[in-house]
Design a protein around this motif. Sequence first.
Motif, PDB file in Angstrom:
ATOM      1  N   HIS A   3       0.830  -1.210   0.000  1.00  0.00           N
ATOM      2  CA  HIS A   3       0.000   0.000   0.000  1.00  0.00           C
ATOM      3  C   HIS A   3       0.863   1.258   0.000  1.00  0.00           C
ATOM      4  O   HIS A   3       0.492   2.281  -0.608  1.00  0.00           O
ATOM      5  N   LEU A  18      -3.125  -3.206  -7.204  1.00  0.00           N
ATOM      6  CA  LEU A  18      -2.627  -4.268  -6.347  1.00  0.00           C
ATOM      7  C   LEU A  18      -3.309  -5.562  -6.768  1.00  0.00           C
ATOM      8  O   LEU A  18      -4.517  -5.713  -6.598  1.00  0.00           O
ATOM      9  N   ARG A  19      -2.530  -6.468  -7.321  1.00  0.00           N
ATOM     10  CA  ARG A  19      -3.089  -7.724  -7.812  1.00  0.00           C
ATOM     11  C   ARG A  19      -3.071  -8.767  -6.698  1.00  0.00           C
ATOM     12  O   ARG A  19      -2.003  -9.228  -6.279  1.00  0.00           O
ATOM     13  N   GLU A  20      -4.231  -9.117  -6.213  1.00  0.00           N
ATOM     14  CA  GLU A  20      -4.342 -10.102  -5.148  1.00  0.00           C
ATOM     15  C   GLU A  20      -4.113 -11.504  -5.707  1.00  0.00           C
ATOM     16  O   GLU A  20      -4.558 -11.836  -6.809  1.00  0.00           O
ATOM     17  N   LEU A  21      -3.427 -12.348  -4.916  1.00  0.00           N
ATOM     18  CA  LEU A  21      -3.059 -13.691  -5.359  1.00  0.00           C
ATOM     19  C   LEU A  21      -3.802 -14.795  -4.623  1.00  0.00           C
ATOM     20  O   LEU A  21      -3.622 -15.968  -4.939  1.00  0.00           O
ATOM     21  N   GLY A  22      -4.599 -14.419  -3.613  1.00  0.00           N
ATOM     22  CA  GLY A  22      -5.337 -15.440  -2.892  1.00  0.00           C
ATOM     23  C   GLY A  22      -4.542 -16.025  -1.738  1.00  0.00           C
ATOM     24  O   GLY A  22      -3.466 -15.537  -1.380  1.00  0.00           O
ATOM     25  N   ASP A  31      -3.463 -14.816   3.329  1.00  0.00           N
ATOM     26  CA  ASP A  31      -3.358 -14.410   1.935  1.00  0.00           C
ATOM     27  C   ASP A  31      -1.925 -14.059   1.569  1.00  0.00           C
ATOM     28  O   ASP A  31      -1.177 -13.490   2.382  1.00  0.00           O
ATOM     29  N   PRO A  33       0.846 -11.753  -0.083  1.00  0.00           N
ATOM     30  CA  PRO A  33       0.883 -10.309  -0.275  1.00  0.00           C
ATOM     31  C   PRO A  33       0.650  -9.964  -1.742  1.00  0.00           C
ATOM     32  O   PRO A  33       1.048 -10.722  -2.640  1.00  0.00           O
ATOM     33  N   PRO A  34       0.001  -8.861  -2.028  1.00  0.00           N
ATOM     34  CA  PRO A  34      -0.343  -8.541  -3.419  1.00  0.00           C
ATOM     35  C   PRO A  34       0.863  -8.137  -4.246  1.00  0.00           C
ATOM     36  O   PRO A  34       1.876  -7.662  -3.727  1.00  0.00           O
ATOM     37  N   GLU A 118       6.912  -7.359  -5.974  1.00  0.00           N
ATOM     38  CA  GLU A 118       6.239  -8.457  -5.267  1.00  0.00           C
ATOM     39  C   GLU A 118       6.612  -8.510  -3.789  1.00  0.00           C
ATOM     40  O   GLU A 118       7.546  -7.831  -3.342  1.00  0.00           O
TER      41      GLU A 118
END
Length: 431
Positions: A3, A18-22, A31, A33-34, A118
């Motif tokens: 962020h 911010l691409r979330e990866l699950g 989760d 980190p994005p 990343e």
Amino acid sequence: MAHFLEKELKALGAQVELRELGPQGAGTNVDLPPIVLGKYGNDPNKRTILVYGHYDVQPALLEDGWDTEPFTLVQKDDKLIGRGSTDDKGPVLGWINSIEAHQQAGIEFPVNLVFCFEGMEEYGSEGLDDLIHEEANKFFKDVDATCISDNYWLGTTHPVLTYGLRGCSYYSVTVEGPSADLHSGIFGGMVSEPLIDLTHVLAQLVDPQGKILIPGVNDLVAPLTPDEEKLYDNIKYSMDDLYSATGSKTNLFDTEKESLKARWRYPTLSLHGIEGAFSAPGAKTVIPAKVIGKFSLRTVPNIQPRELDELVFKHIDNVWKKLNSKNKIEVKLLHDGLWWLSDPHHWNFEAAKKATKAVWHVDPDLTREGGSIPVTLTFEQALKKNVLLLPMGRGDDGAHSINEKINVDNYINGVKTLSAYLHYVSVEPSS
């Protein structure tokens, strides 16, 4: 950190998501980190350069031996000390500083930048490979070349450009016996002890001189050619650089050339730790019921991971059978990444050579490196474009160690080098 980077980049006018990866693994509620994806500039007449970095760091505690609080950046004399200062928060911020400098100076930015930052590099870049392949013809489709600043000079005085990395295969060996920890005074000598078995297994992986004891591993290594041998002759590196970086004279080889070969072009095996064994201060007469040893192999051309796995598992199985233990053993591959070799004469490297000469007033050494950045190969294979490693830090920065630092001079001139590289790369001929 994700962020924070999003805020900093957006403040400079970049497009950021911010691409979330699950979740991290099936059945977990933690989760990943994005991934911070961003773009700065979209001029079709300019080259597009992808810059990669990571905002995660190695663990650090004050009681590990740090002189200062590890997660508070502290300047002491000419050093900026703190976890991530050189690996890799400092270089990531260097790209942001470059944009800021251009804006404040009123200078047109010479290229379009694509960002990929990343938060899982220190644990094998989980989730990133899939994202890169998925976005190769979408988010990354206009990329002309990639630049990564996540490695270091060989020594402390001479800049380098890096065109090769070793891979890394990381394994665990679990030995399990009793259903619970036992009192050594009651059960010692009566049961097979998992920690004794494990130490015997680990001792058969590598000898004190660094020789890998797993049959067949060295047979997989590409032979050293006369032309490659010559590349080691003029590298600006001395044994004093090694002594400075390690704080000791515990070197296995007495010459610079043999030391660099061991670091760059031959595989190595290192033992990293044992879970479940008593490690706190004081005396505790316990027999651990279950212990997990961890080790890794740094791999080089032409070692392929699955061939290596087969050799590792077979060797440990043979060692285990000779112990005739009634305990149970399990060997696992935790993660791996392939080695990487690039073309150091590509226009991407030529631009970096000119930038380095302009800032540091010397020609950079062309080096390979002993560490592993698996995503380097992923970018090269998925995007089919050249990848350059342009380091900012010195060889004695202590990445992954206590009192990690980056010299102020390296940081300032590092930002200048990144900026100059972008200007040279914008005009460097493709042929």
